[in-house]
Each structure stands twice: as C-alpha cells, then as structure tokens.
Design a protein around this motif. Structure first.
Motif, PDB file in Angstrom:
ATOM      1  N   GLU A  99      -4.860  -7.273   0.615  1.00  0.00           N
ATOM      2  CA  GLU A  99      -3.794  -6.291   0.451  1.00  0.00           C
ATOM      3  C   GLU A  99      -2.476  -6.879   0.933  1.00  0.00           C
ATOM      4  O   GLU A  99      -2.433  -7.586   1.930  1.00  0.00           O
TER       5      GLU A  99
ATOM      6  N   ASN B 132       0.050  -1.894   3.713  1.00  0.00           N
ATOM      7  CA  ASN B 132      -0.798  -0.758   4.091  1.00  0.00           C
ATOM      8  C   ASN B 132      -2.277  -1.133   4.080  1.00  0.00           C
ATOM      9  O   ASN B 132      -3.105  -0.459   3.488  1.00  0.00           O
TER      10      ASN B 132
ATOM     11  N   GLU C   7      -5.005   1.612   5.193  1.00  0.00           N
ATOM     12  CA  GLU C   7      -5.125   2.743   4.280  1.00  0.00           C
ATOM     13  C   GLU C   7      -5.763   2.319   2.951  1.00  0.00           C
ATOM     14  O   GLU C   7      -6.701   2.947   2.453  1.00  0.00           O
ATOM     15  N   ASN C   8      -5.267   1.204   2.390  1.00  0.00           N
ATOM     16  CA  ASN C   8      -5.780   0.764   1.093  1.00  0.00           C
ATOM     17  C   ASN C   8      -7.220   0.267   1.181  1.00  0.00           C
ATOM     18  O   ASN C   8      -8.013   0.494   0.268  1.00  0.00           O
TER      19      ASN C   8
ATOM     20  N   LYS D 127     -10.396   1.772  -0.729  1.00  0.00           N
ATOM     21  CA  LYS D 127     -11.163   0.913  -1.638  1.00  0.00           C
ATOM     22  C   LYS D 127     -12.652   0.993  -1.316  1.00  0.00           C
ATOM     23  O   LYS D 127     -13.492   1.005  -2.222  1.00  0.00           O
TER      24      LYS D 127
ATOM     25  N   LYS E 216      -1.627  -2.352  -8.315  1.00  0.00           N
ATOM     26  CA  LYS E 216      -2.971  -1.782  -8.237  1.00  0.00           C
ATOM     27  C   LYS E 216      -3.349  -1.097  -9.545  1.00  0.00           C
ATOM     28  O   LYS E 216      -2.504  -0.623 -10.275  1.00  0.00           O
TER      29      LYS E 216
ATOM     30  N   GLN F 174      -4.414   1.998 -11.426  1.00  0.00           N
ATOM     31  CA  GLN F 174      -4.208   3.426 -11.218  1.00  0.00           C
ATOM     32  C   GLN F 174      -5.204   4.182 -12.083  1.00  0.00           C
ATOM     33  O   GLN F 174      -5.294   3.943 -13.279  1.00  0.00           O
TER      34      GLN F 174
END
Lengths: 229, 229
Positions: free
Chosen positions: A157, A160, A163-164, A168, B120, B122
């Motif tokens: 990443e 973030n 959070e990501n 995931k 990313k 979506q």
C-alpha cells in the motif's frame, strides 16, 4: 554466504510434512509480442518466503512471474508470465497444499486486445488508449474453495496501510494478511511488515527480507498448530 | 570466465580515443507508484555492445533502463526509468560522444496521467482505459543535431524485418541500423542480426550477443575511419 547457510540449517522444522504454495514476482500483461503492463515488484519478498518455508522443512512450490532471481535451493519453481497463467498454475496445484502464500504483485487488469504483431507508431494518428479488463482474483478464488489451504495475502500500500490492509483481508476472506509499504520497499533487500488478522494487527518487524520471512513462517506454523490443521 | 577475459584483452583497440554513448534495456512508464507500461527487453544486447566498445578502447557511457544486469567493467552506467529520463540523460551527454548506439527498447508512449497513489480496483466500476501520449524520439532527435555523432539504431521487428528496418533507418535518418527478430531473441544470450545502411543490407551473423557486439563495433569503426570521423 556460509554464515547464512549455517543459520538456515539450524532453522526449526516448523513446517515439516506440509506443502506450501507461494506466488511471487510481478505479472506481465501483454499488449503485443514486445510490450505490456507490469509493476515494480522484484519478487525478493516472495522468494525469501519460499526459502524460509523450505528451511522450515516444507515442500515448496513457487509460482513465479518474470524475475531475474534464482530459485531457492530445494524449491520447485514454475515460471509464468500473465496473471491468467499464474491463476491456472495455482489452481492446478493448490489441492496438494496446506498453506498458500500469495506474495505476487498480480496485475488487476489486462489489455482487452493482445496484438499478434508489434504495434507501430503511425504518422498522423492520435495517441492510442489501452482498454482493460479485470484479471481473475487468485487469492480470493483460493480462499473461497470448499476446503481452502491456510491463506496468507500480501498488501503493498502506498497510503493508509492499516485501513487498506484490514479491508483487503476481509474482502479476500483470508485469516492472515501481511501489509508492507510497497513503493518504499520494491527491489530492496529489507522491508517493514505488519500482520493483520481477526484479532487486529501488530508489527512483524523490519529488516532483511529473509529474516522477516522466517518470522512469518513461524507465525503461520503457530496458527496452523492452534487450529489443529 | 577466464577464457572470455583473455579474449577480451586481445580485442583490437578499434575505438581508442572515442567516446561511445549507448542506451540499453527497456523503459518503464509509470501509471502509479507501482504499475507501469514496459517491454520485454532484457538489456543484454545493449550491455554486450557497451562491453565490446569498452574492450575496443572507447570511453563508454551506458544509459540504462531497469535491468538486473551488472555494469560491464570500466563502463560508466547511468540508471534511468522512463523514456523522458533516458532522453534527458542522453541529451546531457551526447555532445561528448563521437558514436551513439541506441539499443534501448524505448516506449513509444507513456500514460497521460501518472497517479501519485496506487490505483485501486473499485467495486462496481467498469474497467478503466489508459490514455497515452507520445514519448520523445531519442534516436531521431540525436540524429537531427547540427553536428550529430555517428548514430546506430536498433530495430526489433516481429514481421517483415527487412522492409520495416530499412524504413526505420530512413525515418530516423541514421547511417546504420541493426535489425533483429525481437520476440525470438528477447532475454536470450544469442541473437541474429542484420545491418541496414545506404548500400542495402547484409547479415552480421548469429550467435552469442557479445560476439555479435564485437562484430558490430568493428563495422562502426570501419565506417568512422572511411568517413575520416
């Protein structure tokens, strides 16, 4: 070097009797016979994981995208180019594996059209655009099998991370996800990793990728033992 | 190995006193911090040319896209990633060179938008497309300088080699162009080359890339001597 070989020989045999399937490296999504979409993954983290799993006594199958790295000693390497080829190679072998570690930086998309001949610049034509279609999601597909192996994902990443990576892990439905700060670490020999699981997240440490890979193998072995797997 | 080092030491000093600028490898055109467009060039041919020019007594500057190859002994390597970076590195150094050999597989196009963060997937969004814009033409720009060095281009063609290579030589306006069958040779240690010049074309031979690179250096040196350059 010699010291590293000696250290390797004394690693605990935490995965003896297990078969581990590892993906590593980038994928290359062809546009024509010459060009394609890829990413900056060197494959070093995945190769370190494969080596650490082998040191821990596992049978290791390494499905690798294009890299210049030599296969770790005692590891069976299967070379692939595209995400679809990686998907096919993984699905053909995952039934024999108790552990699946997906370190590869798989392209999310591939070109809709793959040209049989090299595409040339045409005088006076406007710049082209490359239309994309989604690739299969290897990790999520393996995790959704009726009797999946213990699945470990990786998340590189650029922002973030916590959070990501947590999101995931839930989206892929895997028990363990390893987060790292991708753009800082691509191609480097050291790394900074964070583990995400159902209990939250905690740092695995930073430093040499092989040292981190051994720690990760120990974490996986402990979780398999706890689950009686 | 030792034999190759001995052979190298006995190469004729055909380029003593010359400065040779060589480009090699692929370029990588970023889409975001992780992904990008690239091609399957290994850089081996260009590194062999740089080595052969150094063996022949030249000062050699090698402007290289991303590869895993070590710099040949005695060669100054400048690492670049994108075609624009390669263009800038070449233009900053070409004034000191009497010979410019463009072996790099430079991307013709780059993405119009480079995203600062990893893009990313979506959920629910359609597949994206990548809009492209043209890169600068390094070889043609160098060849169009008021006092250009002796310029040598490379053409990797997947079809109609002779026709396409001859046309490319005229379009780039260079005295010598080396044609090879790209998709057959990418990443391999041997190659099959054909020379194109104002008199037509003739084979340079096939085999080990370093052997071919030495033959190419001899061809270049003979042309420079004939032109009194």
């Amino acid at each position: 070097d010699l010291l590293q070989d000696i250290v390797a020989a004394f690693q605990p045999r935490l995965l003896a009797g297990r078969t581990v399937l590892v993906t590593a490296g980038p994928t290359f999504e062809a546009i024509d016979p010459v060009r394609g979409l890829t990413n900056r993954s060197s494959g070093k983290m995945g190769y370190a994981v494969a080596r650490a799993a082998r040191e821990a006594g596992a049978e290791v199958v390494l499905v690798s995208g294009p890299t210049a790295l030599p296969a770790p000693h005692g590891v069976q390497r299967i070379d692939v180019v595209s995400a679809q080829e990686m998907f096919d190679a993984v699905m053909a072998r995952v039934g024999a594996a108790q552990i699946f570690i997906a370190t590869a930086a798989v392209a999310d998309w591939r070109p809709v059209h793959v040209h049989a001949q090299k595409q040339k610049k045409q005088e006076g034509e406007g710049a082209p655009a490359i239309a994309l279609q989604p690739n299969p999601d290897i990790l999520a597909t393996v995790a959704a099998l009726p009797q999946p192996p213990f699945c470990v994902g990786f998340a590189a990443e650029s922002e973030n991370l916590a959070e990501n990576a947590a999101a995931k892990r839930l989206r892929k439905n895997v028990p363990l996800l390893v987060g790292n700060l991708g753009p800082d670490t691509f191609g480097r020999d050291d790394n900074r990793l964070e583990l995400f699981d159902a209990a939250g997240h905690h740092p695995l440490g930073s430093g040499d990728k092989l040292v981190l890979a051994r720690k990760l193998v120990a974490e996986i072995a402990a979780r398999l033992d706890r689950s009686g797997g």
